[in-house]
Motif scaffolding. Structure first.
Motif, PDB file in Angstrom:
ATOM      1  N   MET B 162       0.838  -1.203   0.000  1.00 25.24           N
ATOM      2  CA  MET B 162       0.000   0.000   0.000  1.00 25.24           C
ATOM      3  C   MET B 162       0.878   1.260   0.000  1.00 25.24           C
ATOM      4  O   MET B 162       0.659   2.189  -0.783  1.00 25.24           O
ATOM      5  N   THR B 165       2.480   1.696  -3.463  1.00 25.83           N
ATOM      6  CA  THR B 165       1.584   2.194  -4.517  1.00 25.83           C
ATOM      7  C   THR B 165       1.237   3.671  -4.282  1.00 25.83           C
ATOM      8  O   THR B 165       1.138   4.448  -5.228  1.00 25.83           O
ATOM      9  N   MET B 166       1.110   4.037  -2.994  1.00 23.67           N
ATOM     10  CA  MET B 166       0.860   5.458  -2.700  1.00 23.67           C
ATOM     11  C   MET B 166       2.065   6.300  -3.145  1.00 23.67           C
ATOM     12  O   MET B 166       1.913   7.399  -3.698  1.00 23.67           O
ATOM     13  N   GLY B 169       2.239   6.408  -6.941  1.00 21.35           N
ATOM     14  CA  GLY B 169       1.099   7.214  -7.377  1.00 21.35           C
ATOM     15  C   GLY B 169       1.366   8.706  -7.208  1.00 21.35           C
ATOM     16  O   GLY B 169       1.132   9.500  -8.124  1.00 21.35           O
ATOM     17  N   LEU B 170       1.901   9.079  -6.045  1.00 21.57           N
ATOM     18  CA  LEU B 170       2.206  10.501  -5.813  1.00 21.57           C
ATOM     19  C   LEU B 170       3.338  10.972  -6.724  1.00 21.57           C
ATOM     20  O   LEU B 170       3.358  12.114  -7.180  1.00 21.57           O
ATOM     21  N   LEU B 184       3.839  12.290   0.894  1.00 28.68           N
ATOM     22  CA  LEU B 184       3.697  10.899   1.341  1.00 28.68           C
ATOM     23  C   LEU B 184       4.072  10.755   2.820  1.00 28.68           C
ATOM     24  O   LEU B 184       3.411  10.006   3.560  1.00 28.68           O
ATOM     25  N   TRP B 188       1.481   9.255   5.359  1.00 32.26           N
ATOM     26  CA  TRP B 188       1.815   7.990   6.022  1.00 32.26           C
ATOM     27  C   TRP B 188       1.764   8.132   7.550  1.00 32.26           C
ATOM     28  O   TRP B 188       1.157   7.315   8.235  1.00 32.26           O
ATOM     29  N   ILE B 234      -7.023   0.742  -0.999  1.00 32.95           N
ATOM     30  CA  ILE B 234      -6.170   1.940  -1.172  1.00 32.95           C
ATOM     31  C   ILE B 234      -5.100   1.660  -2.230  1.00 32.95           C
ATOM     32  O   ILE B 234      -4.819   2.502  -3.097  1.00 32.95           O
ATOM     33  N   SER B 235      -4.520   0.455  -2.196  1.00 32.41           N
ATOM     34  CA  SER B 235      -3.470   0.104  -3.176  1.00 32.41           C
ATOM     35  C   SER B 235      -4.039   0.116  -4.590  1.00 32.41           C
ATOM     36  O   SER B 235      -3.427   0.682  -5.514  1.00 32.41           O
ATOM     37  N   SER B 238      -4.857   3.738  -5.635  1.00 32.48           N
ATOM     38  CA  SER B 238      -3.642   4.510  -5.965  1.00 32.48           C
ATOM     39  C   SER B 238      -3.136   4.138  -7.351  1.00 32.48           C
ATOM     40  O   SER B 238      -2.803   5.009  -8.164  1.00 32.48           O
ATOM     41  N   THR B 239      -3.085   2.841  -7.612  1.00 31.39           N
ATOM     42  CA  THR B 239      -2.552   2.376  -8.897  1.00 31.39           C
ATOM     43  C   THR B 239      -3.458   2.816 -10.044  1.00 31.39           C
ATOM     44  O   THR B 239      -2.986   3.357 -11.052  1.00 31.39           O
ATOM     45  N   SER B 242      -3.623   6.892 -10.419  1.00 33.37           N
ATOM     46  CA  SER B 242      -2.402   7.509 -10.934  1.00 33.37           C
ATOM     47  C   SER B 242      -2.087   7.026 -12.343  1.00 33.37           C
ATOM     48  O   SER B 242      -1.545   7.787 -13.155  1.00 33.37           O
TER      49      SER B 242
END
Lengths: 322, 251
Positions: B162, B165-166, B169-170, B184, B188, B234-235, B238-239, B242
């Protein structure tokens, strides 16, 4: 009319609703042509190239390459294209062998083909001795040569060069231009530059862009003809003032201006054929026992043709504004 | 005949995936050649060794493994944040020149990056976790359930996925590496420390740690499922988001 390899139709790119980088540009590049894309710095040349490659999307209009619309997903079209950017940047930790192998994989080449092509290319661009060194320590010339090898890795039908001689020393510049001319015998080439002599030397056709707007597209001959200004430019050793006095009495001389101590620009009457005017001028120089350092007609100079186009465009813009 | 058709189909599929594999392999190679990786793994192995040996007189397997896994949430997450949030934005200069101008689609590139960073995080995580579990099983008082131990490691692995990927993504969405890293970090630590305070404890990696010891002992609750589903969602979000953004943006 030959097969059109690149064609733009009302191509427009506006960044952030503020900057019009490319404004309604139309041109076509035919198969086998070496198309020079001329414009001052910031005119929109690189943006146009990014549109041609599908790296950015047009705000309006479209680009067709090999007859198909170019989009960011057109990897099948990019597979037939090679691109050399200005001052190319590469993954710094890779060696040329690793990078070219990586590029070969991106082009979906098989292992045998990749090895064969990268060995031939590394040798032909003169990087054999540095093929196992990390790219991070390469000079501008070496990076350009590596970029050239990468652009040729897929044996493309269309090559796009963005300011290929930028940052090169005179010998690097000469060899790059010779290579482009050589490649132009087999491939279609699109080369952008603001160095006019480079374009004049290698290109068959030309497009001119200024402040995002296409202001000319055609052959170099057409460009020079459309902007000829009927000026004979001389550089003389001797009594230039006396020579100028004599010019006043010549009926087909509309006027003249001196440039420094030894330069004279003579404007010729439109009724007088240019070839006859040049002959008469040289006769006059000989009769006055002056030493002729150089003679040129501004119609033969791409720089003057280009500057005329820009001036003409600027004055049109001024008139539109008023 | 059928075999030949099948093989040519396979070849075409392999050819279509070639850019994705090339990007993934190149990225993984560069990550594993990086000094940061060597430093991280060395420090992680040393920390596991010191903490496991230090607690061997009075510790249990579940507490030693739980403590080792919490290092990933509080300490090693910093390394993962740095490495993932810079994955795309740090390549901005060479991206168009050396990759996207070739026969590559946007999805080839961005999914190759996601795959390589997830693979990297998981390889490093499972490497350290294997040493941790190996030492804990030998040195500590045994109070674990095999399935529970395996589940606990997988849940923390999912947490690391997770975070990865965040980060990627960012890195796709932010204009600069520094901005992606700072965002991030804030996200986090907000999730880890502040989510429980505002009642979002199911989505808090910090809160998850308080249950890890129980999971290792074999206690699995519906709340754990909710956390797993939340982290997986969430993973995936994000994927997907993004990748969609990267597909649309100008390079």
């Amino acid at each position: 009319m030959g097969q059109r390899i690149i064609e733009t139709e009302n191509l427009t790119k506006i960044f952030g609703e503020k900057l019009i980088a490319v404004n309604n540009v139309n041109f076509a590049v035919e198969k086998g042509a070496i198309f020079g894309f001329l414009g001052p710095n910031g005119a929109g040349k690189t943006t146009t190239i990014r549109l041609l490659l599908g790296l950015i999307r047009p705000t309006a209009g479209e680009v067709r390459v090999f007859g198909e619309k170019m989009t960011p997903s057109s990897s099948n079209l990019r597979r037939r294209m090679g691109y050399l950017p200005t001052n190319p940047r590469f993954p710094p930790r890779m060696t040329p062998i690793q990078y070219l192998d990586f590029v070969g994989k991106l082009f979906r080449l098989g292992r045998a083909e990749r090895v064969e092509r990268l060995s031939a290319l590394i040798r032909s661009v003169g990087l054999l001795g540095d093929s196992s060194r990390e790219i991070a320590g390469f000079s501008t010339g070496m990076l350009t040569r590596l970029g050239l090898a990468a652009a040729l890795m897929n044996d493309p039908e269309l090559l796009i060069f963005d300011e290929p001689t930028s940052g090169l020393d005179p010998s690097g510049r000469k060899s790059t231009l010779e290579l482009i001319a050589e490649l132009g015998k087999e491939k279609t080439i699109f080369v952008s530059s603001h160095i006019l002599t480079d374009i004049d030397r290698i290109c068959t056709d030309v497009g001119v862009i200024s402040e995002g707007k296409g202001i000319f597209a055609g052959s170099i001959k057409e460009m020079k003809k459309s902007t000829r200004s009927r000026v004979v430019r001389l550089e003389l050793d001797g009594d230039v003032q006396k020579f100028c006095e004599l010019l006043k009495a010549v009926k087909w001389v509309v006027g003249y201006t001196t440039r420094g101590d030894f330069g004279v620009d003579i404007t010729i009457d439109p009724s007088m054929p240019m070839a006859d005017a040049v002959r008469e001028v040289t006769n006059l120089v000989t009769s006055q026992k002056l030493d002729l350092i150089s003679i040129s007609s501004s119609t033969s100079n791409i720089e003057d043709a280009f500057m005329d186009l820009l001036r003409h465009e600027q004055s049109r813009g001024f008139l539109r504004a008023t | 005949m059928n075999n030949r058709v099948g093989s040519s189909e396979q070849h075409r599929r392999g050819e279509a995936l070639a850019p994705f594999w090339a990007i993934m392999q190149a990225d993984l190679r560069s990550l594993f050649r990086s000094k940061i990786t060597y430093g991280w793994l060395l420090a992680a192995f040393l920390l596991v060794l010191v903490t496991t040996l230090g607690s061997r007189l009075h510790g249990t397997t579940s507490s030693a493994v739980s403590s080792g896994l919490s290092d990933f949430i509080y300490i090693w997450s910093l390394v993962i944040i740095g490495l993932t949030a810079s994955s795309v934005s740090s390549e901005a200069g060479e991206l168009a020149d050396s990759i996207m101008s070739k026969s590559v689609t946007r999805l080839d590139y961005v999914l190759g990056k996601f795959a390589s960073r997830i693979a990297y995080t998981l390889i490093c995580f499972f490497g350290v976790a294997a040493v941790l579990v190996g030492l804990a099983l030998r040195l500590e008082t045994s109070d674990y359930n095999s399935l529970g131990l395996f589940s606990a490691i997988l849940v923390i692995a999912l947490t690391m996925v997770m975070l990865t990927t965040m980060g990627v993504g960012l890195s796709v969405a932010m204009p600069s590496t520094v901005m992606a890293i700072v965002t991030l970090l804030v996200l986090w630590y907000a999730m880890t420390i502040f989510f429980p305070v505002i009642g979002l404890d199911l989505l808090s990696p910090g809160n998850l740690l308080s249950y890890v010891q129980d999971i290792i002992k074999g206690e699995w609750t519906w709340g754990n499922w909710e956390t797993v589903i939340g982290f997986a969602a969430i993973s995936i979000a994000s994927t997907t988001l993004s990748s969609a953004y990267f597909y649309m943006k100008d390079i």
